[in-house]
Design an enzyme around this catalytic site. Sequence first.
Site, PDB file in Angstrom:
ATOM      1  N   ASP A 123       1.070  -1.237  -0.143  1.00 15.92           N
ATOM      2  CA  ASP A 123      -0.082   0.009  -0.086  1.00 15.92           C
ATOM      3  C   ASP A 123       0.983   1.179   0.047  1.00 15.92           C
ATOM      4  OD1 ASP A 123      -2.940   1.094   0.599  1.00 15.92           O
ATOM      5  OD2 ASP A 123      -1.647   2.267   1.793  1.00 15.92           O
TER       6      ASP A 123
ATOM      7  N   MET B 197       5.117   9.658  -4.212  1.00 11.08           N
ATOM      8  CA  MET B 197       4.756   8.979  -3.248  1.00 11.08           C
ATOM      9  C   MET B 197       5.532   9.126  -1.773  1.00 11.08           C
ATOM     10  SD  MET B 197       5.388   4.607  -3.407  1.00 11.08           S
ATOM     11  CE  MET B 197       7.117   4.618  -3.442  1.00 11.08           C
TER      12      MET B 197
ATOM     13  N   HIS C 185      -5.418   4.293   6.339  1.00 10.14           N
ATOM     14  CA  HIS C 185      -4.779   5.231   5.432  1.00 10.14           C
ATOM     15  C   HIS C 185      -3.348   5.438   5.751  1.00 10.14           C
ATOM     16  CE1 HIS C 185      -8.000   5.614   2.685  1.00 10.14           C
ATOM     17  NE2 HIS C 185      -8.602   5.998   3.558  1.00 10.14           N
TER      18      HIS C 185
ATOM     19  N   ASP D 102      -2.587  -0.648   6.439  1.00  8.68           N
ATOM     20  CA  ASP D 102      -3.289  -0.956   5.167  1.00  8.68           C
ATOM     21  C   ASP D 102      -2.885  -2.172   4.400  1.00  8.68           C
ATOM     22  OD1 ASP D 102      -5.067   0.861   5.993  1.00  8.68           O
ATOM     23  OD2 ASP D 102      -4.731   2.384   4.352  1.00  8.68           O
TER      24      ASP D 102
END
Length: 200
Positions: A15, A28, A174, A179
């Site tokens: 994730d 990212m 999140h 996750d």
Amino acid sequence: MTARRIRPSLYVSVDIEADGPIPGPYSMLSLGAAVAGRHDADGFTPADPGELTFYRELRPTGEEFVPEALAVSGLDRERLVAEGAEPAVALAEFCSWVRSVGGGAQPVMCGYPASYDWTFLYWYLIRFTGSSPFGHSGCLDMKTLYATKAGVPLRAVAKGTMPRHLLPRRPHTHHALDDAIEQAELLADLMAWPGPGSPP
């Protein structure tokens, strides 16, 4: 004629949290991964998803960001500019981790859905390390896996439409590592599920 030996696959739940919709213009910001299980000729063997994990927070690569995307993760972008890991270092460490947990199996990235996370992960791997431990197509989308087993159109799939016994016990926070671990649970449940009409 001797049957070709099937090399096992190691499923790695991944994730990512990012500050926009696509890599390149956007960054990212965190990467979480958890070993979900191993698949060989005898079937799928789930792993304890909290046992073998990886997590890094990364320095943004540019100035652009979408406030709504940033708000999803709650990450402090200014802090990451100052304290986040250099992407080249973090991605090299990730590749080393994937190799260390592989045990001779071919690694497969898995996600729910895989498309967003794979896009960022593969772009970062190629840009900052020059290669991918998953190759160019070693990803498994859990939404597609469910749609295929359930016999429903892909666009009809949402966690809210899945049988309750398939859903992970952990919450979706999140936070990339939380996750990834949650998704590893979902993969194990999906791999074990025979399909509709089976008892929970």
